[in-house]
Design a protein around this motif. Structure first.
Motif, PDB file in Angstrom:
ATOM      1  N   UNK A 139       0.800  -1.217   0.000  1.00  0.00           N
ATOM      2  CA  UNK A 139       0.000   0.000   0.000  1.00  0.00           C
ATOM      3  C   UNK A 139       0.837   1.273   0.000  1.00  0.00           C
ATOM      4  N   UNK A 140       2.125   1.139  -0.278  1.00  0.00           N
ATOM      5  CA  UNK A 140       3.002   2.311  -0.332  1.00  0.00           C
ATOM      6  C   UNK A 140       2.573   3.182  -1.510  1.00  0.00           C
ATOM      7  N   UNK A 141       2.359   4.453  -1.239  1.00  0.00           N
ATOM      8  CA  UNK A 141       1.917   5.383  -2.271  1.00  0.00           C
ATOM      9  C   UNK A 141       2.909   6.530  -2.403  1.00  0.00           C
ATOM     10  N   UNK A 142       3.280   6.808  -3.633  1.00  0.00           N
ATOM     11  CA  UNK A 142       4.125   7.964  -3.916  1.00  0.00           C
ATOM     12  C   UNK A 142       3.402   8.818  -4.944  1.00  0.00           C
ATOM     13  N   UNK A 143       3.451  10.097  -4.755  1.00  0.00           N
ATOM     14  CA  UNK A 143       2.801  11.030  -5.673  1.00  0.00           C
ATOM     15  C   UNK A 143       3.170  10.703  -7.121  1.00  0.00           C
ATOM     16  N   UNK A 144       2.165  10.610  -7.977  1.00  0.00           N
ATOM     17  CA  UNK A 144       2.388  10.327  -9.387  1.00  0.00           C
ATOM     18  C   UNK A 144       2.553   8.848  -9.708  1.00  0.00           C
ATOM     19  N   UNK A 145       2.437   7.987  -8.727  1.00  0.00           N
ATOM     20  CA  UNK A 145       2.636   6.548  -8.938  1.00  0.00           C
ATOM     21  C   UNK A 145       1.335   5.770  -8.741  1.00  0.00           C
ATOM     22  N   UNK A 146       0.206   6.387  -9.096  1.00  0.00           N
ATOM     23  CA  UNK A 146      -1.092   5.750  -8.901  1.00  0.00           C
ATOM     24  C   UNK A 146      -1.211   4.435  -9.668  1.00  0.00           C
ATOM     25  N   UNK A 147      -0.704   4.415 -10.895  1.00  0.00           N
ATOM     26  CA  UNK A 147      -0.801   3.210 -11.715  1.00  0.00           C
ATOM     27  C   UNK A 147       0.027   2.065 -11.132  1.00  0.00           C
TER      28      UNK A 147
ATOM     29  N   UNK B 281      -1.969  -3.700  -6.254  1.00  0.00           N
ATOM     30  CA  UNK B 281      -3.225  -4.173  -5.680  1.00  0.00           C
ATOM     31  C   UNK B 281      -3.866  -5.239  -6.563  1.00  0.00           C
ATOM     32  N   UNK B 282      -3.828  -5.047  -7.874  1.00  0.00           N
ATOM     33  CA  UNK B 282      -4.372  -6.045  -8.799  1.00  0.00           C
ATOM     34  C   UNK B 282      -3.693  -7.390  -8.580  1.00  0.00           C
ATOM     35  N   UNK B 283      -2.381  -7.368  -8.530  1.00  0.00           N
ATOM     36  CA  UNK B 283      -1.614  -8.598  -8.393  1.00  0.00           C
ATOM     37  C   UNK B 283      -1.889  -9.268  -7.048  1.00  0.00           C
ATOM     38  N   UNK B 284      -1.857  -8.502  -5.990  1.00  0.00           N
ATOM     39  CA  UNK B 284      -2.013  -9.050  -4.643  1.00  0.00           C
ATOM     40  C   UNK B 284      -3.427  -9.572  -4.399  1.00  0.00           C
ATOM     41  N   UNK B 285      -4.441  -8.865  -4.924  1.00  0.00           N
ATOM     42  CA  UNK B 285      -5.828  -9.240  -4.677  1.00  0.00           C
ATOM     43  C   UNK B 285      -6.395 -10.164  -5.751  1.00  0.00           C
ATOM     44  N   UNK B 286      -5.696 -10.302  -6.882  1.00  0.00           N
ATOM     45  CA  UNK B 286      -6.189 -11.151  -7.961  1.00  0.00           C
ATOM     46  C   UNK B 286      -7.445 -10.589  -8.609  1.00  0.00           C
ATOM     47  N   UNK B 287      -7.506  -9.276  -8.716  1.00  0.00           N
ATOM     48  CA  UNK B 287      -8.679  -8.606  -9.284  1.00  0.00           C
ATOM     49  C   UNK B 287      -8.268  -7.804 -10.517  1.00  0.00           C
ATOM     50  N   UNK B 288      -9.265  -7.505 -11.348  1.00  0.00           N
ATOM     51  CA  UNK B 288      -9.008  -6.696 -12.540  1.00  0.00           C
ATOM     52  C   UNK B 288      -8.836  -5.229 -12.141  1.00  0.00           C
TER      53      UNK B 288
ATOM     54  N   UNK C 149     -10.541  -2.725 -13.175  1.00  0.00           N
ATOM     55  CA  UNK C 149     -11.857  -2.157 -12.924  1.00  0.00           C
ATOM     56  C   UNK C 149     -12.371  -2.538 -11.527  1.00  0.00           C
ATOM     57  N   UNK C 150     -12.123  -3.788 -11.118  1.00  0.00           N
ATOM     58  CA  UNK C 150     -12.560  -4.242  -9.794  1.00  0.00           C
ATOM     59  C   UNK C 150     -11.824  -3.484  -8.695  1.00  0.00           C
ATOM     60  N   UNK C 151     -10.540  -3.256  -8.866  1.00  0.00           N
ATOM     61  CA  UNK C 151      -9.766  -2.530  -7.861  1.00  0.00           C
ATOM     62  C   UNK C 151     -10.214  -1.070  -7.815  1.00  0.00           C
ATOM     63  N   UNK C 152     -10.462  -0.467  -8.969  1.00  0.00           N
ATOM     64  CA  UNK C 152     -10.940   0.925  -8.988  1.00  0.00           C
ATOM     65  C   UNK C 152     -12.279   1.054  -8.277  1.00  0.00           C
ATOM     66  N   UNK C 153     -13.179   0.101  -8.523  1.00  0.00           N
ATOM     67  CA  UNK C 153     -14.486   0.129  -7.871  1.00  0.00           C
ATOM     68  C   UNK C 153     -14.329  -0.059  -6.372  1.00  0.00           C
TER      69      UNK C 153
END
Length: 61
Positions: A29-37, A43-50, A52-56
């Motif tokens: 969950x480390x966040x750095x400005x400009x590194x949203x993608x 998160x996609x990799x860790x949670x196994x979600x697409x 769109x699912x992570x954005x939702x």
């Protein structure tokens, strides 16, 4: 992903994600400005979600 959601209250969002998904670590969950993608990809990799699912998931917190 809505960058305002991440920037505005990231500590609160991070806590909610950790409560919902016990397998997430601070490194995931480390966040750095400009590194949203990059965060979204972790998160996609860790949670196994697409993307769109992570954005939702993020917008529903």
């Amino acid at each position: 992903m809505n960058k305002t959601i991440i920037k505005g209250n990231w500590n609160e969002q991070k806590g909610k994600l950790k409560q919902k998904f016990a397998n997430l670590t601070d490194d995931d969950l480390k966040y750095a400005e400009g590194k949203e993608e990059e965060l979204l990809g972790r998160l996609q990799k860790k949670l196994g979600k697409s993307k769109e699912e992570v954005e939702k998931l993020m917008s529903d917190l």
